[in-house]
Design a protein around this motif. Structure first.
Motif, PDB file in Angstrom:
ATOM      1  N   THR A  31      65.442   9.112  13.195  1.00 41.22           N
ATOM      2  CA  THR A  31      64.797   8.247  14.182  1.00 41.22           C
ATOM      3  C   THR A  31      64.878   6.776  13.835  1.00 41.22           C
ATOM      4  O   THR A  31      64.370   5.946  14.582  1.00 41.22           O
ATOM      5  CB  THR A  31      63.315   8.624  14.339  1.00 41.22           C
ATOM      6  OG1 THR A  31      62.690   8.469  13.070  1.00 41.22           O
ATOM      7  CG2 THR A  31      63.157  10.036  14.792  1.00 41.22           C
ATOM      8  N   THR A  33      63.207   5.167  11.852  1.00 42.73           N
ATOM      9  CA  THR A  33      61.917   4.578  11.509  1.00 42.73           C
ATOM     10  C   THR A  33      61.624   4.949  10.069  1.00 42.73           C
ATOM     11  O   THR A  33      62.159   5.935   9.554  1.00 42.73           O
ATOM     12  CB  THR A  33      60.780   5.099  12.394  1.00 42.73           C
ATOM     13  OG1 THR A  33      60.810   6.515  12.347  1.00 42.73           O
ATOM     14  CG2 THR A  33      60.932   4.633  13.806  1.00 42.73           C
ATOM     15  N   GLN A  85      55.011   7.467  20.895  1.00 49.06           N
ATOM     16  CA  GLN A  85      54.610   6.452  21.872  1.00 49.06           C
ATOM     17  C   GLN A  85      55.254   5.097  21.641  1.00 49.06           C
ATOM     18  O   GLN A  85      55.323   4.284  22.539  1.00 49.06           O
ATOM     19  CB  GLN A  85      53.092   6.268  21.823  1.00 49.06           C
ATOM     20  CG  GLN A  85      52.359   7.498  22.242  1.00 49.06           C
ATOM     21  CD  GLN A  85      50.948   7.170  22.605  1.00 49.06           C
ATOM     22  OE1 GLN A  85      50.646   6.060  22.979  1.00 49.06           O
ATOM     23  NE2 GLN A  85      50.075   8.143  22.511  1.00 49.06           N
ATOM     24  N   ILE A  86      55.688   4.834  20.402  1.00 45.91           N
ATOM     25  CA  ILE A  86      56.204   3.490  20.168  1.00 45.91           C
ATOM     26  C   ILE A  86      57.709   3.497  19.955  1.00 45.91           C
ATOM     27  O   ILE A  86      58.266   2.552  19.411  1.00 45.91           O
ATOM     28  CB  ILE A  86      55.510   2.808  18.983  1.00 45.91           C
ATOM     29  CG1 ILE A  86      55.672   3.641  17.735  1.00 45.91           C
ATOM     30  CG2 ILE A  86      54.080   2.526  19.264  1.00 45.91           C
ATOM     31  CD1 ILE A  86      55.620   2.765  16.521  1.00 45.91           C
ATOM     32  N   ILE A  87      58.377   4.531  20.401  1.00 46.79           N
ATOM     33  CA  ILE A  87      59.844   4.548  20.300  1.00 46.79           C
ATOM     34  C   ILE A  87      60.405   3.354  21.049  1.00 46.79           C
ATOM     35  O   ILE A  87      59.963   3.030  22.152  1.00 46.79           O
ATOM     36  CB  ILE A  87      60.396   5.865  20.869  1.00 46.79           C
ATOM     37  CG1 ILE A  87      60.278   6.942  19.806  1.00 46.79           C
ATOM     38  CG2 ILE A  87      61.849   5.715  21.284  1.00 46.79           C
ATOM     39  CD1 ILE A  87      60.909   8.233  20.175  1.00 46.79           C
ATOM     40  N   GLY A  88      61.362   2.674  20.442  1.00 43.08           N
ATOM     41  CA  GLY A  88      62.000   1.537  21.100  1.00 43.08           C
ATOM     42  C   GLY A  88      61.310   0.216  20.836  1.00 43.08           C
ATOM     43  O   GLY A  88      61.863  -0.827  21.120  1.00 43.08           O
ATOM     44  N   GLN A  89      60.081   0.253  20.299  1.00 40.69           N
ATOM     45  CA  GLN A  89      59.409  -0.997  19.939  1.00 40.69           C
ATOM     46  C   GLN A  89      60.109  -1.578  18.716  1.00 40.69           C
ATOM     47  O   GLN A  89      60.810  -0.869  18.012  1.00 40.69           O
ATOM     48  CB  GLN A  89      57.944  -0.724  19.594  1.00 40.69           C
ATOM     49  CG  GLN A  89      57.173  -0.029  20.673  1.00 40.69           C
ATOM     50  CD  GLN A  89      56.532  -1.000  21.621  1.00 40.69           C
ATOM     51  OE1 GLN A  89      56.373  -2.151  21.303  1.00 40.69           O
ATOM     52  NE2 GLN A  89      56.176  -0.523  22.797  1.00 40.69           N
ATOM     53  N   THR A  94      56.456   0.056  14.099  1.00 37.36           N
ATOM     54  CA  THR A  94      56.449   1.325  13.376  1.00 37.36           C
ATOM     55  C   THR A  94      55.881   1.158  11.977  1.00 37.36           C
ATOM     56  O   THR A  94      55.108   2.001  11.517  1.00 37.36           O
ATOM     57  CB  THR A  94      57.879   1.866  13.233  1.00 37.36           C
ATOM     58  OG1 THR A  94      58.665   1.336  14.270  1.00 37.36           O
ATOM     59  CG2 THR A  94      57.885   3.340  13.248  1.00 37.36           C
TER      60      THR A  94
END
Lengths: 293, 357
Positions: A31, A33, A85-89, A94
């Motif tokens: 991912t 992250t 919920q914070i994917i792409g932030q 993260t």
């Protein structure tokens, strides 16, 4: 002879770093992250094992297995409910989110279990074996063997099982994997759960050495050194990096007087910084080179 | 809603956008200046502390909020600032000569560390600064000649124009003056080409590079400027604490600073002040929480990190722009009343971005 003895001790503690680093690497590969709460999940694993084995009096193997299952389920829902919920932030979000989760877990542990230091008896506690004048404790042996087994299982899983291949595909290229009918979201949660399970295994194996309290979550920070040294993104690299860090730490601790006082505690961080400055791609990186600007 | 009609070029570089801004900010400054007459010494000390936190927040905000780089090691800069300042004062350097030296030293340290590490992309900076924080704490313990080691180090309290720092009103005015100066400096840096380059890097490194921004240089510069502000805050913090010990500057302090900018609002200088007020009064907030919770939970020491983490997570998930973002929304609601649409601030759907090219 003393040197070999030190190396064996170093390998044992290095395996723990390696296992935690493995958790970072699995999540990072999939991912992109970084989970700063990995050390806190390790701590949670150790506490759950203490409750099951030490308090409820469960059999060691059964308690161990149950702990891993509980933490794996926890990891799955951690991703499915919160992290997704914070994917792409931006990466900053993260970092902060996982740090926050780490604090919540640590606070929860110290409220639920208290701030005392616990220990529970394992089949390995207090036993040693001698081999050519080398003293190897069963605890260290259990860590080394446990790591070897886990890594082999993971290797087989990622190479031969259908779902393992699906995981590799999703971390290689999400979109392509999605078009091929792989449920990418589910797979990512599964990777989080595997990563949490690895941390839990590390926690239970470590428990006889360091005893159980909230400060063991700091191991998660040292494991970053292992992951970076191994070249963030390589599974064998994480383990080898962990072992190198473990050995360096033991050697620094013993020859402290020749270097400077207290170098042991920061040796892992020094290795981390030096790796980033001198050879940032790490030892086993599968990427051609870390992108530089 | 107020529309600003620009009639000359000078308006573009005015710090205050319109007369309303000038009115409210002047009133705020007058209120802050008369504060020592209104409240007693204890609360004045608290406000000084909030000012110091806000200066440190400005430093971290430039790095994280405007350049988009996460640092988990800013406690190290606070420590460097505090120890350098205390060392210089002990050796008889006057206060106003020591402060510039502190700022230069922190700037240099930031640049020295930034140059090799910031050339790497991705999350490496966060990890490297984490390591830096531990190493710095260790250096503070071991370098006894300079820092006094674990015994700690007393901070001399100088006099300015015959007024001692022991007087909380004097110290308050010093902190306030430095906060206002830092604010102006930060505003000016951020609207200069340098600041624009920072924001460009935050929004897209590739786009910034295409426009001729030297990524390595500007990232290192951002780190150094950020370090300089934080070092200044550290010097003032040294006076506030009065006695330096290495364990003050630990990882938890770094995380508190991060909490400050997240809660205040990423990417806004107003946010640093809001965040500083929040973080400054967090201990009182936690004390109130303890009173309301049942004794079995309320008396636990673990409550503090737990609330800390919870606030962080809730803000990241539900109000990523922090208190300042909420304030902007409320303001817009009244400005547009009754035509405010909820969708105005709807989070855009985003997808995973990849660093791998």
């Amino acid at each position: 002879m003393q040197l070999i003895q030190l190396i064996i001790d170093g390998v044992a503690s290095g395996c723990i770093y390696g296992l935690v680093a493995l958790g970072f690497v699995l999540i990072y590969k999939a991912t992109e992250t970084i989970n700063f709460a990995q050390g806190d999940i390790l701590m949670l694993g150790a506490f759950v094992a203490f409750s099951l084995i030490g308090v409820l009096g469960m059999d060691y193997i059964l308690g161990f297995a149950l702990t891993v299952v509980i933490i794996a389920v926890f990891g799955f829902f951690l991703d499915a409910v919160v992290i997704r919920q914070i994917i792409g932030q931006p990466p900053f979000a993260t970092v902060m989110l996982t740090i926050g989760i780490g604090f919540i877990l640590r606070g929860f542990a110290s409220i639920f279990w208290g701030t005392d230091i616990f220990s529970f008896s394992t089949p390995f506690s207090g036993k040693i074996t001698e081999f050519n004048g080398l003293i190897i404790s069963y605890v260290n042996l259990s860590i080394i063997i446990g790591t070897a087994i886990l890594v082999s299982v993971l290797y087989l899983f990622f190479t031969f099982s259908r779902i393992g291949v699906a995981m590799r595909a999703s971390s290689e290229n999400q979109l392509a994997a999605y078009y091929m009918g792989i449920p990418v979201k589910f797979i990512f949660s599964l990777i989080w759960s595997i990563s949490a399970a690895t941390a839990a295994i590390a926690g239970v194996l470590l428990a006889p050495i360091t005893l159980v309290d909230t400060s063991i979550s700091l191991i998660g920070l040292k494991a970053f050194a292992a992951a970076v040294l191994g070249g963030f993104g390589s599974i064998p690299g994480a383990i080898v990096g962990g072992i190198i860090i473990g050995i360096v730490e033991q050697l620094c601790g013993t020859y402290e007087n020749y270097l400077f006082g207290g170098i042991r505690e920061i040796s892992a961080y020094l290795v981390l910084i030096l790796t980033l400055i001198i050879y940032p791609r790490g030892l086993f990186s599968d990427k051609a080179e870390v992108k530089k600007v | 809603m107020r529309f600003i009609f620009k009639t000359n070029y000078a308006q573009d570089i005015n710090i205050a956008r319109h007369s309303g801004d000038r009115l409210w900010y002047s009133l705020l400054i007058i209120l802050m200046l008369t504060m020592p007459l209104l409240i007693d010494d204890f609360y004045l000390g608290e406000i000084s502390y909030v000012c110091i936190l806000a200066i440190a927040g400005i430093g971290l905000m430039i790095l994280s909020g405007y350049t988009g780089l996460a640092s988990l090691g800013h406690a190290a800069f606070l420590g460097i600032g505090a120890y350098t300042h205390a060392f210089l004062l002990t050796n008889g350097i006057p206060f106003f000569a020591s402060i510039p030296i502190v700022i230069i030293v922190s700037f240099m340290v930031g640049a020295l560390i930034g140059i090799p590490i910031l050339r790497l992309t991705g999350m490496y900076l966060a990890i490297a600064t984490l390591a830096l924080c531990f190493i710095a704490e260790h250096v503070f313990i071991k370098w006894e000649h300079f820092t006094g080691g674990n015994r700690g180090m007393p901070v001399p309290q100088p006099e300015i124009m015959g007024m001692s720092f022991y007087d909380s009103a004097t110290f308050y005015y010093v902190c306030l003056a430095f906060l206002i100066l830092s604010m102006f400096a930060a505003i000016n840096i951020l609207r200069s080409p340098t600041g624009r380059a920072f924001v460009a890097i935050r929004d897209s490194e590739i786009a910034a590079q295409s426009l001729g921004v030297n990524l390595g240089l500007y990232k290192a510069l951002s780190f150094a400027i950020s370090g300089a502000f934080t070092g200044l805050a550290g010097a003032l913090l040294a006076h506030y604490i009065g006695y330096l010990a290495p364990d003050i500057f630990n990882i938890f302090l770094s995380l508190t600073l991060l909490l400050l900018i997240v809660v205040g609002g990423m990417g806004s200088l107003h946010g640093t002040v809001f965040g500083a007020i929040f973080v400054g009064y967090l201990p009182q907030l936690i004390a109130i929480c303890r009173d309301y919770l049942p004794n079995s939970i309320g008396s636990q020491p673990g409550l503090e990190p737990m609330l800390f983490g919870l606030i962080l997570v809730l803000f990241i998930l539900y109000e990523p722009l922090g208190i300042y973002g909420r304030w902007v929304k409320i303001k817009l609601f009244f400005q547009l009343f009754p035509t405010y649409k909820k969708q105005t601030f709807k989070k855009q759907k985003v997808f995973t971005k990849s660093d791998r090219v």
